[in-house]
Design an enzyme around this catalytic site. Structure first.
Site, PDB file in Angstrom:
ATOM      1  N   GLU A 170     -11.962  -5.189  -8.392  1.00  0.00           N
ATOM      2  CA  GLU A 170     -11.394  -6.428  -8.949  1.00  0.00           C
ATOM      3  C   GLU A 170     -11.451  -7.624  -8.029  1.00  0.00           C
ATOM      4  OE1 GLU A 170      -7.283  -5.709  -9.796  1.00  0.00           O
ATOM      5  OE2 GLU A 170      -7.866  -3.688 -10.642  1.00  0.00           O
ATOM      6  N   CYS A 224      -9.857 -14.231  -4.173  1.00  0.00           N
ATOM      7  CA  CYS A 224      -9.516 -13.004  -3.442  1.00  0.00           C
ATOM      8  C   CYS A 224     -10.376 -11.856  -3.663  1.00  0.00           C
ATOM      9  CB  CYS A 224      -7.995 -12.584  -4.015  1.00  0.00           C
ATOM     10  SG  CYS A 224      -7.282 -10.932  -3.481  1.00  0.00           S
ATOM     11  N   CYS A 269      -8.121   2.433  -2.190  1.00  0.00           N
ATOM     12  CA  CYS A 269      -7.482   2.096  -0.877  1.00  0.00           C
ATOM     13  C   CYS A 269      -6.826   3.493  -0.405  1.00  0.00           C
ATOM     14  CB  CYS A 269      -6.456   1.183  -0.880  1.00  0.00           C
ATOM     15  SG  CYS A 269      -5.806   0.824   0.660  1.00  0.00           S
ATOM     16  N   CYS A 276       0.416   2.672   0.506  1.00  0.00           N
ATOM     17  CA  CYS A 276       1.636   1.866   0.370  1.00  0.00           C
ATOM     18  C   CYS A 276       2.435   2.070  -1.014  1.00  0.00           C
ATOM     19  CB  CYS A 276       1.444   0.408   0.549  1.00  0.00           C
ATOM     20  SG  CYS A 276       0.584   0.042   2.031  1.00  0.00           S
ATOM     21  N   CYS A 295       2.077  -0.398  -3.933  1.00  0.00           N
ATOM     22  CA  CYS A 295       0.547  -0.814  -4.304  1.00  0.00           C
ATOM     23  C   CYS A 295      -0.031  -0.164  -5.301  1.00  0.00           C
ATOM     24  CB  CYS A 295      -0.008  -1.088  -3.218  1.00  0.00           C
ATOM     25  SG  CYS A 295      -1.627  -1.734  -3.308  1.00  0.00           S
ATOM     26  N   GLU A 348      -8.359  -1.793   2.719  1.00  0.00           N
ATOM     27  CA  GLU A 348      -7.835  -2.350   3.959  1.00  0.00           C
ATOM     28  C   GLU A 348      -9.054  -2.697   4.673  1.00  0.00           C
ATOM     29  OE1 GLU A 348      -5.216  -2.994   5.795  1.00  0.00           O
ATOM     30  OE2 GLU A 348      -6.695  -3.388   7.145  1.00  0.00           O
ATOM     31  N   SER A 397      -6.225 -10.358   5.509  1.00  0.00           N
ATOM     32  CA  SER A 397      -4.985  -9.376   5.366  1.00  0.00           C
ATOM     33  C   SER A 397      -5.107  -8.134   5.866  1.00  0.00           C
ATOM     34  CB  SER A 397      -4.346  -9.781   3.897  1.00  0.00           C
ATOM     35  OG  SER A 397      -3.007  -9.051   3.956  1.00  0.00           O
ATOM     36  N   HIS A 444       6.482  -6.376   5.373  1.00  0.00           N
ATOM     37  CA  HIS A 444       7.123  -5.847   4.412  1.00  0.00           C
ATOM     38  C   HIS A 444       8.498  -5.163   4.666  1.00  0.00           C
ATOM     39  CE1 HIS A 444       3.528  -6.948   2.151  1.00  0.00           C
ATOM     40  NE2 HIS A 444       3.008  -5.919   2.505  1.00  0.00           N
ATOM     41  N   CYS A 493      -3.001  -6.310  -7.031  1.00  0.00           N
ATOM     42  CA  CYS A 493      -4.356  -5.506  -6.743  1.00  0.00           C
ATOM     43  C   CYS A 493      -4.253  -4.147  -7.482  1.00  0.00           C
ATOM     44  CB  CYS A 493      -4.244  -5.411  -5.189  1.00  0.00           C
ATOM     45  SG  CYS A 493      -3.343  -6.432  -4.379  1.00  0.00           S
TER      46      CYS A 493
END
Ligand code: SAH
Length: 353
Positions: A97, A110, A117, A121, A124, A170, A201, A226, A343
């Protein structure tokens, strides 16, 4: 990368690498620059498009080389027209994406750096199916060029103005390809983008944060925090076990020292998890003395996760608390919640289908 027809993919090569790939064809050196500009700046998806190259050369190159570009598998536009989300599919069927946000200050995109990933997390969507693979430099760049081409085709001089490396994946776990992408974006034969217009990020991969500081590139760094203390952060972000919060903050401070650039800490606000008075107080003391700002992001709830967005009143309260305690704070303006802009949500939907 070799395609099925054994043609070499040149999309994502630097000018020097392209010159090398062209040696078998005995073309003058300036041809490499022409070809690079065609594929990166002028929307050429095949050699046939490169009309200032001799016809015979175009055919020769086309038989041996290929310009690998993803297919647009899906596209969603937000109701207000400001946000567009793309699902792009590469030759091997891997899809990622990318998002275009038409902001008052310009077009921001973005990009994803991995398919899926592995960070795990808790909030996410990207990590729900684990990680498929790293993207190559060309595949990361192709996201930017696809969107830039589309903006150019719309006329009105539209182009990609800023890039945030905040899509799925990441980036610091795919370090070399991501750095290759950043350096290419900056080249005048690509988008000539200023490093200051690029933000990376990270969830806090400490050794690579130091490595990035040494690159001497003035890109902006965002760190996904976070939570204001190690215990809660580990619950939300398992990577915090390997790279403890304290070490992440040390590395972020080092980055700010070396680059003289303010680091942004991203802080997702999750209802009654990290948005209370105690956490606000802890966050304030964590930020004291740092060249940093905090970006509050009201969570985009993901159906598979049971974490909720705080009420507007709680969000306002949290922001106000930080402001009155002299923390630089912004609240992320909401864009594209109607098109699954969290995401990984669009990709997951396709994986399920
Ligand atoms: N892995 C990197 C970059 C990708 S995530 C990182 O962790 O920073 C980019 C940002 O989106 C991170 O701050 C991440 O925490 C945030 N994010 C992920 N899921 C989200 C959700 N459901 N709602 C709001 N923000 C989310």
């Amino acid at each position: 990368m070799e395609t099925l027809l054994n043609r070499k993919d040149i999309f994502g090569l630097t000018l020097a690498e392209l010159q090398e790939a062209l040696t078998p064809f005995h073309v003058p050196r300036y041809r490499a620059k022409q070809i690079a500009e065609w594929m990166y700046k002028r929307g050429a998806v095949s050699f046939a498009d490169m009309t200032n190259l001799p016809k015979q050369l175009r055919e020769e190159l086309g038989a041996a080389l290929v310009i690998g570009r993803p297919k647009t598998k899906d596209r969603l536009d937000s109701v207000d027209g400001h946000t567009t989300k793309f699902l792009l599919e590469f030759a091997d069927g891997t899809a990622v994406e990318s998002v275009l946000m038409r902001q008052p200050y310009g077009n921001s995109i973005c990009v994803s750096t991995q398919a899926g990933c592995s960070m795990g997390c808790a909030f996410c969507a990207s990590t729900l199916h684990g990680m498929a693979r790293n993207l190559t430099t060309g595949e990361i760049l192709a996201q930017a060029i696809t969107i830039n081409d589309m903006l150019r085709a719309e006329g009105q001089g539209g182009k990609v103005d800023t890039v945030v490396i905040m899509g799925s994946g990441e980036p610091l776990m795919n370090y070399d390809h991501v750095l290759g992408f950043i350096r290419l974006l900056h080249e005048d034969y690509v988008l000539g983008m200023g490093y200051r217009n690029i933000t990376l990020s990270t969830s806090g991969i400490v050794p690579q944060m130091y490595q990035l500081a040494d690159e001497g590139l003035p890109i902006s760094l965002s760190v996904s925090l976070h939570a204001p203390h190690q215990e809660l952060r580990t619950e939300l972000m398992p990577i915090s076990r390997k790279y403890p919060m304290e070490e992440v903050i040390k590395a972020a401070r080092h980055y700010a020292d070396v680059t003289k650039r303010r680091v942004t800490y991203e802080y997702i606000l999750i209802d009654h998890v990290n948005d209370g008075e105690e956490q606000a107080r802890e966050l304030v003391s964590l930020m004291r003395g740092q060249l940093a700002s905090v970006n509050l992001i009201p969570i985009n709830p993901v159906a598979e996760r049971h974490l909720l967005r705080p009420s507007a009143a709680r969000i306002d309260w949290f922001e106000h608390y930080l402001t009155t305690h002299h923390v630089n704070v912004t609240v992320r303006r909401e864009m594209g919640t109607d098109i699954q802009a969290a995401c990984g949500q669009l990709r997951n939907q396709h994986l399920q289908d």
